[in-house]
Every structure is written in C-alpha cells, then in structure tokens.
Write a protein that holds these residues in place. Sequence first.
Motif, PDB file in Angstrom:
ATOM      1  N   ARG A 106       1.243  -1.434  -0.311  1.00  0.00           N
ATOM      2  CA  ARG A 106       0.311   0.198  -0.058  1.00  0.00           C
ATOM      3  C   ARG A 106       1.423   1.110  -0.013  1.00  0.00           C
ATOM      4  O   ARG A 106       0.422   2.601  -0.826  1.00  0.00           O
ATOM      5  CB  ARG A 106      -0.571  -0.071   1.511  1.00  0.00           C
ATOM      6  N   ILE A 107       1.862   1.265   0.880  1.00  0.00           N
ATOM      7  CA  ILE A 107       2.761   2.330   0.259  1.00  0.00           C
ATOM      8  C   ILE A 107       3.029   3.183  -0.456  1.00  0.00           C
ATOM      9  O   ILE A 107       3.476   4.088  -0.809  1.00  0.00           O
ATOM     10  CB  ILE A 107       4.118   1.857   1.521  1.00  0.00           C
ATOM     11  N   GLU A 108       4.035   1.595  -0.427  1.00  0.00           N
ATOM     12  CA  GLU A 108       4.134   1.566  -2.543  1.00  0.00           C
ATOM     13  C   GLU A 108       3.403   2.407  -3.864  1.00  0.00           C
ATOM     14  O   GLU A 108       3.530   3.376  -4.133  1.00  0.00           O
ATOM     15  CB  GLU A 108       4.465   0.117  -3.294  1.00  0.00           C
ATOM     16  N   THR A 109       2.070   1.748  -3.115  1.00  0.00           N
ATOM     17  CA  THR A 109       0.896   2.194  -3.872  1.00  0.00           C
ATOM     18  C   THR A 109       0.424   4.208  -3.959  1.00  0.00           C
ATOM     19  O   THR A 109       0.969   4.792  -4.412  1.00  0.00           O
ATOM     20  CB  THR A 109      -0.094   2.376  -3.556  1.00  0.00           C
ATOM     21  N   TYR A 110       0.789   4.330  -2.025  1.00  0.00           N
ATOM     22  CA  TYR A 110       0.746   5.685  -2.156  1.00  0.00           C
ATOM     23  C   TYR A 110       2.083   6.383  -2.696  1.00  0.00           C
ATOM     24  O   TYR A 110       1.750   7.058  -2.347  1.00  0.00           O
ATOM     25  CB  TYR A 110       0.946   6.034  -0.099  1.00  0.00           C
ATOM     26  N   ALA A 111       3.645   6.130  -2.390  1.00  0.00           N
ATOM     27  CA  ALA A 111       4.295   6.451  -3.004  1.00  0.00           C
ATOM     28  C   ALA A 111       4.026   7.558  -4.696  1.00  0.00           C
ATOM     29  O   ALA A 111       4.594   9.027  -3.993  1.00  0.00           O
ATOM     30  CB  ALA A 111       5.718   5.880  -3.074  1.00  0.00           C
ATOM     31  N   SER A 112       3.309   6.810  -5.424  1.00  0.00           N
ATOM     32  CA  SER A 112       3.068   8.163  -6.558  1.00  0.00           C
ATOM     33  C   SER A 112       2.214   8.716  -6.066  1.00  0.00           C
ATOM     34  O   SER A 112       3.070  10.007  -6.918  1.00  0.00           O
ATOM     35  CB  SER A 112       2.576   6.797  -7.414  1.00  0.00           C
ATOM     36  N   THR A 113       1.259   9.155  -5.097  1.00  0.00           N
ATOM     37  CA  THR A 113       0.231  10.085  -4.599  1.00  0.00           C
ATOM     38  C   THR A 113       1.659  11.400  -4.411  1.00  0.00           C
ATOM     39  O   THR A 113       0.847  12.235  -4.370  1.00  0.00           O
ATOM     40  CB  THR A 113      -0.151   9.273  -4.390  1.00  0.00           C
ATOM     41  N   MET A 114       2.501  10.764  -3.230  1.00  0.00           N
ATOM     42  CA  MET A 114       3.192  11.704  -3.338  1.00  0.00           C
ATOM     43  C   MET A 114       3.685  12.322  -3.662  1.00  0.00           C
ATOM     44  O   MET A 114       4.170  13.653  -3.396  1.00  0.00           O
ATOM     45  CB  MET A 114       3.717  11.088  -1.733  1.00  0.00           C
ATOM     46  N   ALA A 115       4.911  11.899  -4.384  1.00  0.00           N
ATOM     47  CA  ALA A 115       5.688  12.352  -5.334  1.00  0.00           C
ATOM     48  C   ALA A 115       4.540  13.746  -6.475  1.00  0.00           C
ATOM     49  O   ALA A 115       5.618  14.285  -6.952  1.00  0.00           O
ATOM     50  CB  ALA A 115       6.360  11.102  -6.820  1.00  0.00           C
TER      51      ALA A 115
END
Length: 431
Positions: A106-115
């Motif tokens: 999930r964190i890996e998915t959220y990372a694209s949102t963060m970037a």
Amino acid sequence: MPVPVAPRRWPLLGHTPAMLIRRAEFTDALHEHGDVVRLDLGPLHAYFVTSPALTHEVLVSQGSKFRKGAMFDKFQPYLGTGLLLSNGEFHLRQRRLMQPAFHRERIETYASTMARAAASLAARWQPGEIRVIENDMQELAVTIVGEALFSTEMGHRAVEEVRRSIFTVIQQGMIRALSPSFVEKLPIPGNREFDAAIARMKAVVLQVIESWRADGTDHGDVLSMLLLAGMTDQQTYDEVLTLLTAGIETTAIALAWALYEVGRNPEIEHRLHAEVDAVLGGRPVTFADVASLTYTEQVVQETLRRYPIWFVMRRTLTDVQLGDVHLPAGAEVIVSPHALHHDERYFPEPRRFDPGRWTPEFAASLPRGAFIPFGGGNRQCLGNTFAHTEIVITLATIATRWRLVPTRPARVKFTSAPYPHGLLMKAVPRN
C-alpha cells in the motif's frame, strides 16, 4: 521513595502556567531533578518520566499496565474512539483491521500520490517568489493524506474542509488538554473556533461515508477498506479523523522544519542535492529510490529528533513500579519525546541540527527509549513508514528543482509540537 516536585509551581494552577509559558524549555530541564518528577496540572498530579529506560517501560515492557491518560480524555468527546484514543482489546482489534492500509504494498501505491502532489506544488512556485513554507507543507500533507483516504469527488471536498479546519482542532485542542476542565466551557474565541471546526469536519466526513454506502464500490482508498471491514459509520468517522489528525500534523511540521534547516545550512544543502542528483538524475522519485536516499533519510531522522511532539500522557491500570518509584493505579504519567530528544547525555549539542550524527553506529548506541518520534510498543504510530516515505519523497522532489532560502530566522509557535510560524523562504531555481 518520595518523588521530587518540579520547580515553578503556582498555587491552585500548579505547573500549568510554566508549561504554557515556557513550554519545552521547562520540560526539557526536568531530568535535572530525577528520573521521575511530579508535575501538578491544576489539581491533577502527574509523573513526568525523564529517562529512556523508564520511558521504554511505560511504552513497551510494561505497556499493558497503562492506558491513554488525561490529555486524551479531553479529546475523546470530539475525536471519538479511533486508534489515537481507544484502549484495550478494542484498540488491538481496530489496529489489526487498519494494518493492511499501511503494508509495504500500500505504501508503494501511496508513494506515487506523494511524488505527484509534491511535484504539483513545486511546479506552482515562481523564481524569486517568497513562500510561507509551513502553509505549503500543511496543504501538501492534507492533500496526500486526503487522497489516500478518499478517492472520490465527494472525498476531495472533504479534503478542502480538512485543510480549513484541522490545524484549529490540533492547536486549540492542545490548549484544552493543558487547561482545567472549566476553561473549555468558557465562551472565548478559541473554544468557539474549535467547536465550529469539529462540527464542520464531522459533517463533511459523514457525508462522504453516506455517499460511499450508497455507491458501495471499492475505490482502493483507506475509506473503502475501513467500510469493507465492517466498521460502523461512527467508528469509521473516528478512525478517519484520527488518521487526518495524526497523519497531517507530524509530516507537515517535519517537512517545513527540514526545508528550513537545509536552506540555512549550505553544507547540508550541498550534500542533499548531490545525493538527489546522483540517485535520480533529474527524473521523478519513486518508492524504489527511497532506500538509496540515505543522506536524505538522515535529514529526516534529525528533523524528527529536533522537532518532535512535545509530550503524551498515560494512566496506570494497576500498581506500577518505575525504577525506585511506586505508582498506584490511576496515576497520570507523562512521556516527552521532545525532552528525550534534547537530552545532551544521548544527543551531544542537542540544539544543533546535524544529520551526520545519524550513522548506523550512533543509532545502534542509543538506549531504548531515547529516540521515540512515533512512540513505541503497541501504540507506536501505525503510519510511521507512510510519514517517513512522504517526507523523503517530498524533500527529494523539491531538491531536484529548487533551493529554498530563508529570508528571516524561524519563529516558533509551540502547541502540541514546535510549529514553524511565518517561515518565509525564497524559491531559487537550481538550474
């Protein structure tokens, strides 16, 4: 053994004036009086723990003998029984239900949102523009947490309301937590602002939940996960508000302070930019890059050390022995990440911002309980990896394009943590 009483005690009000006036300056020095020091918050006696070893006992090794304390009681009528405030078996059940939202995948998915969110913010800046950095970082943190929680259009409207209201809730709530109970009933501006902000956020979040119930679709966001797990509307609201409160404050403060410290320390800035250039080569940062951004991570660790939450409270469920001190059931205990992180016995020159101190050897040498930016034990912040990832990705994204140069020394507004106030920085293109 008798417990030493902290200095600067006022009649009737106890140590509350010293804590509200001198803030961390007062609590950071309490270790000089013993490993456990008594504080009086009005008529309430509390025991302030100053040593890492006893802190570890409170949070971890004897953690089952404690529950949330008086400070959190003040928030319960407004924030409900989310992870931040719940106790016992109910807390453990809710934590297990929510853990999948913070797994690595999930964190890996959220990372694209963060970037994407960080790049969008940086793209709006203009060369030579003076930015109020804490406002930018608050907006960014709300956007990232809000998009992770809500993916629908109704959710986006909720994010706008959260952006408007959340910091009033956090800051006025901390004042309530330190004040006698009668203060929150007074018709003063701070109370009216707090009550109005809570009412607005509750209304809009419950609207989002109602909309999801009518639609019934799994949108891949945290709200969908909570509702599919079978939570009631009220419990879902409590957990959403908890995630918004805990997930925004820490990262927004840390990002603002990190950018300020990097901007005012040319050597740190040079090392950060050199690492970002070498690892990214000008391309957008991804989750896979985070592990390679080792100096950026050191900047994050030092920021979390230097600017952590002020204190948290626990209440004993039974008699507890802390070192030489016997505490009866029902005793209030205070643990201060800020005081521990600024103890020169463990962090030489604690007021100096020095990412280079965070070598693997230094981190391994710290006693348990000396560094607790996200708490410890079964109450350690569930979103700590989310927050770390967000801060690293944001710093790297901004550093590829901009230098941020402070235009004046930082000012601090101390509530639940040292908030930067009026942090003005000039945006200077790197190329």
